[in-house]
Scaffold this motif. Structure first.
Motif, short mmCIF file in Angstrom:
data_model
loop_
_atom_site.label_atom_id
_atom_site.label_comp_id
_atom_site.label_asym_id
_atom_site.label_seq_id
_atom_site.Cartn_x
_atom_site.Cartn_y
_atom_site.Cartn_z
N ALA A 13 0.83 -1.21 0.00
CA ALA A 13 0.00 0.00 0.00
C ALA A 13 0.86 1.25 0.00
O ALA A 13 0.61 2.19 -0.76
N ILE A 16 2.73 1.56 -3.52
CA ILE A 16 1.86 1.88 -4.66
C ILE A 16 1.25 3.27 -4.52
O ILE A 16 1.21 4.05 -5.47
N GLN A 17 0.77 3.60 -3.33
CA GLN A 17 0.19 4.93 -3.14
C GLN A 17 1.22 6.02 -3.34
O GLN A 17 0.91 7.09 -3.87
N SER A 24 -4.39 2.75 -7.86
CA SER A 24 -3.63 1.65 -7.30
C SER A 24 -4.18 0.27 -7.62
O SER A 24 -3.42 -0.69 -7.72
N ARG A 25 -5.50 0.13 -7.79
CA ARG A 25 -6.01 -1.22 -8.03
C ARG A 25 -5.53 -1.77 -9.36
O ARG A 25 -5.31 -2.97 -9.50
N GLU A 27 -2.58 -1.09 -10.80
CA GLU A 27 -1.19 -1.49 -10.63
C GLU A 27 -1.08 -2.73 -9.77
O GLU A 27 -0.24 -3.60 -10.02
N ALA A 28 -1.93 -2.85 -8.76
CA ALA A 28 -1.92 -4.05 -7.93
C ALA A 28 -2.23 -5.30 -8.75
O ALA A 28 -1.60 -6.35 -8.58
N TRP A 56 -5.61 -4.74 -1.98
CA TRP A 56 -6.64 -3.77 -2.37
C TRP A 56 -7.46 -3.32 -1.17
O TRP A 56 -7.87 -2.17 -1.08
N LEU A 59 -5.23 -0.66 0.27
CA LEU A 59 -5.10 0.49 -0.63
C LEU A 59 -6.40 1.30 -0.72
O LEU A 59 -6.37 2.52 -0.83
#
Length: 337
Positions: A13, A16-17, A24-25, A27-28, A56, A59
């Motif tokens: 988290a 990515i953030q 972010s979802r 890229e996750a 997720w 995130l």
């Protein structure tokens, strides 16, 4: 950031953030599929969702949201990444990353990065990437990637025809064989007749239950069981269908714009503000795919036939594509008028 980071949701988290914020979802999911598919080439959707779900949940900062709702958001994001060309879906519910490449926008407007490679795996400064939904935009290709990734033409990526709308229409009509048609009692068709409506009328008003006394090649549709619509190209003589063919893998919406143009009755669009354009008709798939890369679509709940496209960048590219469909554009918005 490697796939091992995704096994620790809090670390994932933060990483990515820090790099991509609200997108972010996407890229996750790229990172999940990239890491899992590396060993087996493909990964089942259930494993994708199970692997990405803990990350997720963190995130999204909605820990109290149900697992079902979070999984639905991830499943929707998978479909979006398939539409952009980042991910590939195979039979049996398996997924894999698509080949990474750049898509060049016209007139030096920049590049889209398409493909399943996670942003964190790229040997570049993260600040060179601009995010818009699932899309990753570069003003220029980073030196580190200049020789590593191929460049794809915008038309090839979006599915836009290489020829003009008129030429595409003519080739389509000439290339499809119609078979003799024997009507049955159950066959009730509507015909697309833009010449029968007032100038600029929305496309949904251009369907008629009768072809009149027309003798021509027309676009027709009928409702199948459970409400699904089937589109056909039909030859009509004195208003009666004499031959027909189904339209498989044909963008019927593009065909409607071609027929509008041939009938000299194109639809219209008008500006709402300096970034937003209002349409009363749907756009073809290729245009929608392109516009989603640098714009946002809004459909008001109380006006389901209304389409509002807001272009955050590259508005002139969008307007040129609209003109290619024959759409009449209202005078562009001016703050001081």
């Amino acid at each position: 950031m490697g796939f091992d980071v995704l096994r620790t949701p809090q670390q994932a988290a933060q990483e990515i953030q820090l790099n991509i914020g609200s997108e972010s979802r996407f890229e996750a999911l790229r990172a999940t599929i990239w890491g899992n598919a590396a060993a087996a080439s493909k990964i089942h959707v259930n494993r994708v969702l199970n692997s990405a779900l803990p990350t997720w949940r963190v995130l999204s900062q909605r820990a109290s949201l149900s697992e079902e709702a979070l999984r639905a958001e991830l499943r929707d994001a998978l479909s979006t990444l398939q539409e952009t060309g980042d991910l590939l879906e195979f039979s049996g519910g398996y997924w894999a990353p698509a080949t990474a490449r750049f898509v060049e926008l016209p007139d030096g407007a920049g590049y889209l990065l398409i493909g399943g490679v996670p942003s964190a795996f790229l040997p570049i400064d993260p600040e060179t990437i601009q995010y818009h939904g699932p899309h990753r935009y570069f003003s220029k290709i980073p030196t580190e990637l200049a020789t590593a990734l191929p460049i794809e033409d915008l038309k090839a990526w979006s599915g836009l025809p290489n020829s003009s709308l008129e030429h595409w229409h003519r080739e389509l009509i000439e290339s499809i064989d119609r078979q003799p048609y024997a009507p049955t009692v159950a066959d009730v068709f509507e015909f697309y007749l833009p010449e029968n409506v007032k100038p600029g009328a929305p496309q949904f008003t251009r369907w008629f239950e009768s072809a009149g006394s027309t003798s021509s090649t027309l676009l027709a549709r009928r409702a199948r069981i459970y409400g699904a619509r089937e589109y056909r190209l039909v030859d009509v003589r004195s208003g009666r269908i004499i031959s027909a063919c189904e339209l498989h893998d044909i963008d019927v919406r593009r065909l409607m714009y071609a027929i509008d143009l041939a009938a000299k009755n194109p639809v219209r669009a008008r500006p709402v503000d300096h970034q937003t354009w209002l349409f009363m008709s749907e756009l073809p798939r290729a245009e929608q795919r392109t516009f989603a890369a640098f714009g946002t679509l809004t459909i008001p709940e109380d006006r389901p036939f209304e389409r509002r496209w807001t272009f955050l960048r590259n508005e002139e590219i969008a307007l040129d594509m609209l003109r290619s469909l024959g759409i009449e554009l209202g005078q562009q918005y001016r703050e001081n008028r």
